[in-house]
Design an enzyme around this catalytic site. Structure first.
Site, PDB file in Angstrom:
ATOM      1  CE1 TYR A 184      -4.904  -1.955   4.108  1.00 58.81           C
ATOM      2  CE2 TYR A 184      -3.666   0.097   4.229  1.00 58.81           C
ATOM      3  CZ  TYR A 184      -4.237  -1.219   3.541  1.00 58.81           C
ATOM      4  OH  TYR A 184      -4.233  -1.299   1.922  1.00 58.81           O
ATOM      5  CB  SER A 223      -0.874  -0.092   1.206  1.00 57.34           C
ATOM      6  OG  SER A 223      -1.437   1.056   1.658  1.00 57.34           O
TER       7      SER A 223
END
Length: 248
Positions: free
Chosen positions: A153, A140
């Site tokens: 996350y 990400s």
């Protein structure tokens, strides 16, 4: 990019980016094993079958190590080999650090990191026996940047970057290329709440040099490149698919 006579296993294939990857790999000739915890994965498989794609859908709880072991026992019994593994399943829960419980943190790490480790271990064992393969993980922008209201996350995606490099280092000599993509702001269900936040949505949009949010298909194209023979000398990389955000 031709995937005839190749088998690809895609996790998180019921919707979003995983679904787009399944469609593109299927159109390029791959035989597919689609894995998800949602029964919606069966609908994706039926859509692909209507396009004459060879595909099977499997329900699996990737947070459960035993389920992953059983999944691979079944795969090994039914398929000669797996040429491509795409670890696209993942979760996010946006909340301040002060409200993030140990349970939430561990659940995120379990699905976003531990399942990738376990899936990849099974895959490399099989790929080594058959002369090589491709593993594509999902990082990400938060593999590179600090997250905001996303500590679990962010931590998981930082771990994915190092996991990818470590697998690459050990298995490059076996003709197994291990890479990751790092999606930016993509229009998926995972980002629905972000898009719905009037203030944050504007801030994000103004940050993207391409002046648009990405689509699942934008990411799927890069995954297909990494899954193909075109990337045979590319390994250990994390490729941003972000419309230029990291370059800004």
């Amino acid at each position: 990019m031709n995937f005839n006579n190749k088998t690809a296993l895609v996790t998180g294939a019921a919707n979003g980016i995983g679904k787009a990857i399944a469609h593109q790999l299927g159109q390029l000739g791959a035989q597919l094993i689609l894995v998800d915890r949602s029964e919606a994965v069966f609908q994706v498989a039926e859509q692909l079958k209507n396009d004459n794609v060879r595909v099977e859908a499997v329900i699996c709880d990737l947070s459960n190590e035993d389920h992953i072991d059983h999944l691979w026992e079944d795969v090994k019994a039914r398929y000669e080999k797996v040429d491509v593994l795409v670890n696209s399943a993942g979760i996010i829960k946006r909340q301040p650090i002060s409200e993030t419980s140990t349970f939430d943190f561990e659940k995120t790490m379990s699905i976003n990191v531990m399942s990738v480790f376990q899936m990849s271990k099974h895959a490399v064992a099989l790929m080594t026996k058959h002369g090589g393969g491709k593993i594509i993980n999902f990082g990400s922008l938060l593999s590179f940047l600090g997250g905001f209201h996303a500590v679990a996350y962010s931590s998981s995606k930082g771990a994915i970057a190092q996991l990818t490099k470590s697998f690459s280092n050990e298995y490059a000599k076996h003709n197994i290329q291990v890479n990751a993509v790092a999606p930016g702001y993509i229009e998926t269900d995972m980002n629905t709440d972000l898009k719905a936040d009037a203030k944050r949505s504007v801030e994000v949009s103004e940050r993207i040099p391409a002046e648009r949010w990405g689509t699942p298909e934008d990411v799927a194209k890069v995954v297909c490149f990494l899954a193909s023979d075109l990337s045979d000398y590319v390994t250990g990389t994390i490729i941003p698919v972000d419309g230029g955000v990291l370059a800004r």
